[in-house]
Each structure stands twice: as structure tokens, then as C-alpha cells.
Design a protein around this motif. Structure first.
Motif, short mmCIF file in Angstrom:
data_model
loop_
_atom_site.label_atom_id
_atom_site.label_comp_id
_atom_site.label_asym_id
_atom_site.label_seq_id
_atom_site.Cartn_x
_atom_site.Cartn_y
_atom_site.Cartn_z
N VAL A 164 18.65 -19.81 -17.63
CA VAL A 164 17.34 -19.56 -17.03
C VAL A 164 17.21 -18.07 -16.75
O VAL A 164 18.08 -17.48 -16.10
CB VAL A 164 17.15 -20.35 -15.72
CG1 VAL A 164 15.79 -20.04 -15.10
CG2 VAL A 164 17.31 -21.85 -15.98
N VAL A 165 16.13 -17.49 -17.24
CA VAL A 165 15.81 -16.09 -16.96
C VAL A 165 14.57 -16.04 -16.08
O VAL A 165 13.51 -16.55 -16.46
CB VAL A 165 15.57 -15.30 -18.26
CG1 VAL A 165 15.19 -13.85 -17.94
CG2 VAL A 165 16.80 -15.35 -19.16
N ARG A 166 14.72 -15.47 -14.89
CA ARG A 166 13.56 -15.28 -14.01
C ARG A 166 12.83 -14.01 -14.47
O ARG A 166 13.39 -12.92 -14.41
CB ARG A 166 14.00 -15.14 -12.56
CG ARG A 166 14.56 -16.42 -11.95
CD ARG A 166 13.48 -17.44 -11.66
NE ARG A 166 12.51 -16.98 -10.69
CZ ARG A 166 12.63 -17.09 -9.37
NH1 ARG A 166 13.72 -17.64 -8.85
NH2 ARG A 166 11.69 -16.65 -8.56
N CYS A 167 11.62 -14.18 -14.92
CA CYS A 167 10.85 -13.06 -15.47
C CYS A 167 9.92 -12.50 -14.39
O CYS A 167 9.49 -13.20 -13.48
CB CYS A 167 10.04 -13.53 -16.68
SG CYS A 167 11.03 -14.28 -17.99
N GLU A 168 9.59 -11.23 -14.53
CA GLU A 168 8.72 -10.57 -13.56
C GLU A 168 7.25 -10.89 -13.83
O GLU A 168 6.84 -11.10 -14.97
CB GLU A 168 8.94 -9.06 -13.61
CG GLU A 168 10.33 -8.61 -13.20
CD GLU A 168 10.47 -7.11 -13.27
OE1 GLU A 168 9.68 -6.40 -12.63
OE2 GLU A 168 11.38 -6.64 -14.00
N TRP A 169 6.49 -10.89 -12.75
CA TRP A 169 5.04 -11.16 -12.82
C TRP A 169 4.35 -10.19 -11.88
O TRP A 169 4.55 -10.26 -10.66
CB TRP A 169 4.77 -12.61 -12.41
CG TRP A 169 3.35 -13.06 -12.48
CD1 TRP A 169 2.29 -12.56 -11.77
CD2 TRP A 169 2.81 -14.13 -13.28
NE1 TRP A 169 1.13 -13.25 -12.06
CE2 TRP A 169 1.43 -14.21 -13.00
CE3 TRP A 169 3.38 -15.01 -14.19
CZ2 TRP A 169 0.60 -15.15 -13.59
CZ3 TRP A 169 2.55 -15.95 -14.78
CH2 TRP A 169 1.18 -16.02 -14.50
N ASP A 170 3.54 -9.31 -12.41
CA ASP A 170 2.82 -8.36 -11.59
C ASP A 170 1.82 -9.10 -10.70
O ASP A 170 1.03 -9.92 -11.20
CB ASP A 170 2.09 -7.35 -12.48
CG ASP A 170 1.52 -6.18 -11.70
OD1 ASP A 170 0.60 -6.42 -10.87
OD2 ASP A 170 1.98 -5.06 -11.91
N PRO A 171 1.82 -8.85 -9.39
CA PRO A 171 0.93 -9.60 -8.49
C PRO A 171 -0.55 -9.36 -8.74
O PRO A 171 -1.39 -10.11 -8.23
CB PRO A 171 1.34 -9.11 -7.09
CG PRO A 171 2.06 -7.83 -7.31
CD PRO A 171 2.71 -7.94 -8.65
N GLN A 214 5.93 -8.93 -21.49
CA GLN A 214 5.82 -7.53 -21.11
C GLN A 214 4.50 -7.27 -20.36
O GLN A 214 4.47 -6.51 -19.39
CB GLN A 214 5.90 -6.63 -22.35
CG GLN A 214 5.78 -5.14 -22.09
CD GLN A 214 6.95 -4.56 -21.30
OE1 GLN A 214 7.89 -5.27 -20.95
NE2 GLN A 214 6.89 -3.27 -21.02
N GLY A 215 3.44 -7.92 -20.80
CA GLY A 215 2.16 -7.78 -20.11
C GLY A 215 2.20 -8.33 -18.69
O GLY A 215 1.67 -7.72 -17.76
N LEU A 216 2.85 -9.48 -18.51
CA LEU A 216 2.96 -10.07 -17.18
C LEU A 216 3.84 -9.19 -16.27
O LEU A 216 3.58 -9.06 -15.08
CB LEU A 216 3.54 -11.48 -17.27
CG LEU A 216 2.62 -12.52 -17.90
CD1 LEU A 216 3.38 -13.83 -18.11
CD2 LEU A 216 1.38 -12.77 -17.04
N ARG A 217 4.86 -8.59 -16.83
CA ARG A 217 5.76 -7.74 -16.05
C ARG A 217 5.05 -6.49 -15.55
O ARG A 217 5.24 -6.06 -14.41
CB ARG A 217 6.98 -7.34 -16.88
CG ARG A 217 8.04 -6.56 -16.11
CD ARG A 217 9.18 -6.14 -17.01
NE ARG A 217 8.79 -5.05 -17.89
CZ ARG A 217 8.75 -3.76 -17.53
NH1 ARG A 217 9.07 -3.40 -16.30
NH2 ARG A 217 8.40 -2.84 -18.40
N THR A 218 4.21 -5.92 -16.39
CA THR A 218 3.58 -4.64 -16.08
C THR A 218 2.15 -4.76 -15.58
O THR A 218 1.59 -3.78 -15.09
CB THR A 218 3.58 -3.75 -17.33
OG1 THR A 218 2.83 -4.40 -18.38
CG2 THR A 218 5.00 -3.49 -17.82
N GLY A 219 1.55 -5.95 -15.72
CA GLY A 219 0.14 -6.11 -15.38
C GLY A 219 -0.79 -5.52 -16.42
O GLY A 219 -1.97 -5.28 -16.13
#
Length: 314
Positions: A164-171, A214-219
């Protein structure tokens, strides 16, 4: 640990989830800040006794008994831990409607696992519960974020372990979910899919998934827009959702970066900037109304905490 006494109970809060997000079929899922609450108490009776009380009209068709999904999950915990089955009553406050593509069955599985484990003193690790949840559900995209929270990418590695990889999500990335009154079962949505896919389609999905993450990580809305496309499941499923394409087009016209089927459907998920969220939400409901389908929509954010339990007062 001593067997839990009659009346002893726990409460488990489990978030809704949205799976796939377009290109991440059966491997990508996100927890949303919309919870089902399960109160589980030990009652008198044999290990086959399971009573179910549903609060709300959405789950009026659900029944108790030993074949209920909550209790089947609980039984797996007790068997794994070497414990005798326990008679249980579950009171469920449903905020996540069944058969809408928002992980309702995953909430039942996770609640059954966590509640049963809590009642015996948490003999099983969170990692073991995760393994059991995936085995019961058959795929990881809903149960993993439902248990752990956040945006999760899950894959079975060459070592046969689930990774499982927890991915980043820009708020700043907002979620709009439009939930219709119609239902669609996961089994029906899977039946329309092809048995095999072409290499070009697989390659396209891999590229889109990379852009989306990548889009979700950076917004970055442009990357999200280019990433929220799928050639594996969505082309075959849109036809099952009355008015679905009209709702998608309306969301895009109102400022959404992308719009996809949530899980197996029929709910539809749009990602957008905060300033467009209300307009996207209202537009999606109006579009479904124009297609003759009642619906409601919610603006949500990512739920980071995952499922949690606590003791109920005796």
C-alpha cells in the motif's frame, strides 16, 4: 482475554470511499469525509446470532443473520484469532448509501473486522485486518482507504504481499459527488467489462494514472484533467447509468477538471478547485433532474484518518 460480557460494545466509524478515480481500476481509492457508524454490542445467544438495526431509509432492504457481510467479516476475525463466535447486535447509522459506488460494502467489511477485533482485545494487527478485508472484498481499492484513510494505491507485489502506497492529495482539490436515487450493483457493472484489454489501452491508463497522481499531489488542475481518463472500464459502464454522460458534461462545463464514475457507479465524482465546487455540485443535480433522475450532491474532502473505534458505555 476473557470473553466479552453481554452488553459490552464498541462503536466503529468508517469512511465512504471512491474507487478508480478514472484510470486506477481496482488499485486506487480515496477515503471521503462521509462516515457510516456501527454500534456493535454482545447479546445473548449462539455464535450464529446477528441482529441488525438500520437507522435511515436507505438500508431498509438489509437484513441480519449469519450471512450478513458485517457478521461474516467478524467471524473471520474470531476464527483467525482462535476465539469462539459471539452473538452480536449492530446498530448502523447509514450516511453512505448502498449500491451507489461509494464503498458501502467496504464500510460493512471494515466495521465487522474492526469491531470484532476490538471486542476480543485487538488480538489481530491492522496489517492482518487489511489482508482479511481485501480477501473478503476481492479487490483492494475500497477497503484499503476505508481502513487506513487518505488516497491509497494498492498492488499485489511479486512477493505476493499486498503493498500500500499512501499518496499525497493537495487540500485545494475538492471532491463533488452526485448520488442518484437509482442503484447499480458492482457485479452488474463488472459483467459489462471485456475479459481482455489491448496493450494500447493499458498503456494509456498507465500514463493517465501517473498524470493524475502527480496532479493530485501538486494541485495542478491541468494534470488532473489529462489524468482523469480511462479505457479499461468506464467506456463500458457509462451506458448503465441513466443520464450519466449528461451529468459528466454538465460538471465539466461548470468548471470541473475531470468527472468520472465513482467506483462501479452509479454515483459520479468530479474533481475541481474550491471556487467551482458549489457550481459543479448544483449543475450535476440539475443535469440528472433533466434526465428524469432524482439525485443529491455533496462537496467533500479527503478523509485522512481512516476507520476508528471506541468503547460504548455499558
Amino acid at each position: 482475554m476473557a470473553r466479552p460480557r453481554i452488553g459490552q460494545g464498541v462503536v466503529v466509524d468508517v469512511p465512504a470511499t471512491t474507487a478508480n478515480l478514472g484510470p486506477g481500476f481496482d488499485c486506487l481509492g480515496a477515503a471521503l469525509d462521509l462516515n457510516n457508524r456501527f454500534e456493535m454490542r454482545c447479546i445473548e445467544g449462539s455464535g450464529e446470532r446477528f441482529e441488525l438495526v438500520i437507522e435511515g431509509s436507505e438500508g431498509s432492504h438489509l437484513r441480519g443473520g449469519p450471512d450478513n457481510l458485517i457478521y461474516r467479516a467478524a467471524q473471520r476475525v474470531w476464527k483467525e484469532a482462535g476465539e469462539e463466535p459471539i452473538a452480536v447486535e449492530a446498530r448502523v447509522r447509514l450516511a453512505v448509501p448502498p449500491a451507489r459506488g461509494l464503498g458501502s460494502s467496504a464500510t460493512a467489511i471494515v466495521a465487522g473486522l474492526m469491531g470484532a477485533n476490538a471486542l476480543i482485545g485487538e488480538k489481530l494487527s491492522r496489517e492482518k485486518l487489511l489482508e482479511l478485508a481485501i480477501d473478503i472484498e476481492g479487490h483492494p481499492d475500497n477497503v484499503v482507504p476505508s481502513l487506513l484513510g487518505g488516497l491509497c494505491l494498492t498492488a499485489r507485489a511479486a512477493s505476493h504481499r499486498w503493498r500500500v502506497v499512501r499518496c499525497e492529495w493537495d487540500p485545494k482539490v475538492m471532491v463533488v459527488v452526485a448520488i442518484p436515487a437509482i442503484r447499480l450493483s458492482t457485479s452488474e457493472a463488472r459483467r459489462v467489462m471485456p475479459k481482455a484489454i489491448s496493450i494500447p489501452d493499458a498503456v494509456t491508463n498507465l500514463g493517465c494514472l501517473t498524470l493524475l497522481l502527480q496532479g493530485l499531489r501538486t494541485g495542478n488542475g491541468d494534470l488532473i484533467a489529462d489524468g482523469m481518463h480511462d479505457r479499461i472500464h468506464e467506456p463500458y459502464r457509462w451506458g448503465l447509468i441513466q443520464g450519466g454522460q449528461e451529468v459528466r458534461n454538465a460538471a465539466m462545463g461548470a468548471g470541473a477538471w475531470g468527472c468520472v464514475i465513482s467506483g462501479a457507479g452509479p454515483s459520479i465524482l468530479a474533481l475541481c478547485p474550491e471556487e467551482s465546487a458549489v457550481a459543479v455540485s448544483k449543475t450535476m443535480v440539475r443535469a440528472w433532474e433533466g434526465a428524469g433522475v432524482a439525485s443529491r450532491s455533496q462537496v467533500l474532502q479527503l478523509h485522512q484518518g481512516g476507520s476508528r473505534w471506541d468503547h460504548l458505555p455499558s
